[in-house]
Design a protein around this motif. Structure first.
Motif, mmCIF file in Angstrom:
data_model
loop_
_atom_site.group_PDB
_atom_site.id
_atom_site.type_symbol
_atom_site.label_atom_id
_atom_site.label_comp_id
_atom_site.label_asym_id
_atom_site.label_seq_id
_atom_site.Cartn_x
_atom_site.Cartn_y
_atom_site.Cartn_z
ATOM 1 N N ILE A 84 20.317 22.278 19.276
ATOM 2 C CA ILE A 84 20.667 23.703 19.299
ATOM 3 C C ILE A 84 21.070 24.121 20.707
ATOM 4 O O ILE A 84 22.051 24.847 20.910
ATOM 5 C CB ILE A 84 19.493 24.559 18.792
ATOM 6 N N ALA A 85 20.316 23.657 21.706
ATOM 7 C CA ALA A 85 20.627 24.004 23.099
ATOM 8 C C ALA A 85 22.016 23.518 23.486
ATOM 9 O O ALA A 85 22.756 24.212 24.190
ATOM 10 C CB ALA A 85 19.572 23.406 24.033
ATOM 11 N N GLU A 86 22.379 22.324 23.021
ATOM 12 C CA GLU A 86 23.720 21.804 23.314
ATOM 13 C C GLU A 86 24.789 22.646 22.630
ATOM 14 O O GLU A 86 25.841 22.931 23.202
ATOM 15 C CB GLU A 86 23.830 20.348 22.847
ATOM 16 N N CYS A 87 24.537 23.054 21.395
ATOM 17 C CA CYS A 87 25.530 23.803 20.621
ATOM 18 C C CYS A 87 25.781 25.198 21.193
ATOM 19 O O CYS A 87 26.912 25.689 21.176
ATOM 20 C CB CYS A 87 25.085 23.922 19.168
ATOM 21 N N ALA A 91 39.097 29.800 17.182
ATOM 22 C CA ALA A 91 37.722 30.252 17.414
ATOM 23 C C ALA A 91 36.738 29.112 17.181
ATOM 24 O O ALA A 91 35.796 28.919 17.955
ATOM 25 C CB ALA A 91 37.399 31.428 16.496
ATOM 26 N N PHE A 92 36.968 28.347 16.117
ATOM 27 C CA PHE A 92 36.090 27.219 15.780
ATOM 28 C C PHE A 92 36.104 26.171 16.883
ATOM 29 O O PHE A 92 35.055 25.690 17.324
ATOM 30 C CB PHE A 92 36.551 26.599 14.459
ATOM 31 N N VAL A 93 37.312 25.830 17.338
ATOM 32 C CA VAL A 93 37.446 24.836 18.412
ATOM 33 C C VAL A 93 36.850 25.369 19.714
ATOM 34 O O VAL A 93 36.215 24.631 20.472
ATOM 35 C CB VAL A 93 38.928 24.456 18.621
ATOM 36 N N GLY A 94 37.042 26.672 19.962
ATOM 37 C CA GLY A 94 36.500 27.266 21.178
ATOM 38 C C GLY A 94 34.983 27.227 21.224
ATOM 39 O O GLY A 94 34.383 27.059 22.297
ATOM 40 N N ILE A 95 34.340 27.367 20.054
ATOM 41 C CA ILE A 95 32.876 27.352 19.997
ATOM 42 C C ILE A 95 32.328 25.926 20.056
ATOM 43 O O ILE A 95 31.405 25.622 20.816
ATOM 44 C CB ILE A 95 32.373 28.047 18.717
ATOM 45 N N PHE A 96 32.880 25.030 19.258
ATOM 46 C CA PHE A 96 32.309 23.685 19.133
ATOM 47 C C PHE A 96 32.937 22.653 20.062
ATOM 48 O O PHE A 96 32.382 21.575 20.256
ATOM 49 C CB PHE A 96 32.424 23.189 17.683
ATOM 50 N N GLY A 97 34.092 22.965 20.627
ATOM 51 C CA GLY A 97 34.740 21.996 21.502
ATOM 52 C C GLY A 97 34.276 22.136 22.938
ATOM 53 O O GLY A 97 34.363 23.199 23.539
ATOM 54 N N GLN A 98 33.741 21.100 23.495
ATOM 55 C CA GLN A 98 33.344 21.072 24.899
ATOM 56 C C GLN A 98 34.039 19.906 25.580
ATOM 57 O O GLN A 98 34.346 18.897 24.945
ATOM 58 C CB GLN A 98 31.823 20.912 25.038
ATOM 59 N N GLU A 112 38.255 41.479 11.709
ATOM 60 C CA GLU A 112 37.051 41.499 12.549
ATOM 61 C C GLU A 112 37.372 41.099 13.982
ATOM 62 O O GLU A 112 36.458 40.840 14.780
ATOM 63 C CB GLU A 112 35.993 40.560 11.959
ATOM 64 N N GLY A 113 38.651 41.036 14.307
ATOM 65 C CA GLY A 113 39.043 40.732 15.680
ATOM 66 C C GLY A 113 39.210 39.263 15.971
ATOM 67 O O GLY A 113 39.280 38.856 17.139
ATOM 68 N N ILE A 114 39.262 38.429 14.926
ATOM 69 C CA ILE A 114 39.446 36.987 15.121
ATOM 70 C C ILE A 114 40.714 36.580 14.389
ATOM 71 O O ILE A 114 40.689 36.237 13.207
ATOM 72 C CB ILE A 114 38.238 36.183 14.581
ATOM 73 N N PRO A 115 41.873 36.620 15.061
ATOM 74 C CA PRO A 115 43.150 36.359 14.385
ATOM 75 C C PRO A 115 43.348 34.912 13.957
ATOM 76 O O PRO A 115 44.078 34.637 13.009
ATOM 77 C CB PRO A 115 44.192 36.767 15.424
ATOM 78 N N ASP A 116 42.708 33.958 14.654
ATOM 79 C CA ASP A 116 42.890 32.536 14.339
ATOM 80 C C ASP A 116 41.532 31.854 14.308
ATOM 81 O O ASP A 116 40.932 31.550 15.347
ATOM 82 C CB ASP A 116 43.796 31.880 15.385
ATOM 83 N N MET A 117 41.035 31.598 13.110
ATOM 84 C CA MET A 117 39.708 30.997 12.959
ATOM 85 C C MET A 117 39.650 29.568 13.505
ATOM 86 O O MET A 117 38.609 29.125 13.988
ATOM 87 C CB MET A 117 39.295 30.998 11.484
ATOM 88 N N GLN A 118 40.763 28.843 13.428
ATOM 89 C CA GLN A 118 40.784 27.474 13.953
ATOM 90 C C GLN A 118 40.557 27.475 15.460
ATOM 91 O O GLN A 118 39.758 26.681 15.975
ATOM 92 C CB GLN A 118 42.097 26.785 13.613
#
Length: 268
Positions: free
Chosen positions: A27-30, A132-139, A124-130
């Motif tokens: 969880i801490a890493e995520c 957003a997904f990559v931005g959250i999980f991609g490091q 909801e202010g998120i025009p591109d879910m892909q």
């Protein structure tokens, strides 16, 4: 055999500790990609300062630091009752599963996204879910490498310092070996992750690496001291659960022969 093993109290504790340890680390890493202001969290005005010549510093921390101190508390508890081999074992398990999780994140980020899903949260202010997904999980790979390396090395340092202090103090001064080992290992952790991820990976200057390292470490230092009563509380509850005789025997095994966990259970 299996039923007896599951009913064994030390086994139950080890399974619980391992599960929490791995889940907490993952969880801490995520959540580590989010930055927050400690001053704002505490309702304090934000003040910038200079350290090692690096200007504009403030207590901006990753969300992962909210959980990492608990990881070192668990390390000290496992060290106390199961010994250093058990700590190393759950550390290797945690690193393996975190690595597996990041591989799965990479797979999920690269599978084709459904066209409907891409704009499903536009209102909801998120025009591109892909994105957003990559931005959250991609490091960045340097950050992942730095984090996992720092985690493993700091765990080994924590175990070593813990047992060196305990050999000198015996069963006295739980706070000294628990807090002391955490304070040393957190410094190592803070430096290694920044060195690998940003000195090697981003070519940061030494003064920036050291300055941000000390800012992060000062927070971890305070939290490590603040969590000392929690260690006493958890240890007290474990002794009550196991019984004084079993707890004393486990501590002796952990400190003396340093048997792996399975041997400790077998000797019960």
């Amino acid at each position: 055999m299996g039923k007896n093993l599951l009913n064994d109290k030390p086994t139950k504790l080890f399974v619980i500790f391992t599960s929490f340890f791995v889940a907490n680390a993952l969880i801490a890493e995520c959540i580590g990609g989010k930055l927050f202001s400690l001053e704002q969290l505490l309702g304090l005005p934000v003040h910038t300062f200079t350290l090692f010549g690096e200007k504009g510093l403030a207590y901006t921390l990753t969300a992962g630091v909210l959980l990492w101190p608990l990881e070192f508390v668990m390390t000290d508890i496992v060290n106390e009752f199961f010994g250093p081999k058990a700590v190393r074992r759950i550390s290797y398990i945690a690193v393996a599963l975190i690595s597996y999780a990041f591989i799965m994140f990479m797979v999920a980020m690269n599978v084709p996204a459904d066209s409907w899903w891409l704009g499903s949260s536009a209102t909801e202010g998120i025009p591109d879910m892909q994105k957003a997904f990559v931005g959250i999980f991609g490091q960045g790979m340097w950050i992942i490498l730095g984090s996992l390396t720092a985690f493993l090395v700091s765990q080994i340092v924590d175990v070593t310092v813990f047992h060196k202090i305990k050999r000198r103090t015996g069963e006295k001064h739980v706070w000294l070996r628990a807090t002391g080992s955490t304070i040393v290992s957190q410094l190592v952790d803070s430096f290694i992750v920044l060195f690998i991820a940003f000195k090697i990976g981003k070519d940061w200057s030494w003064q920036r690496v050291l300055a941000i390292c000390m800012v992060n470490y000062s927070y971890k230092f305070v939290v490590a001291v603040a969590l000392t009563p929690l260690i006493y509380f958890i240890e007290h509850r474990i002794v009550r659960y196991l019984g004084h005789e079993t707890a004393a025997k486990m501590k002796a095994e952990a400190m003396g022969k340093e048997h792996p966990f399975e041997e400790v259970v077998a000797n019960e």
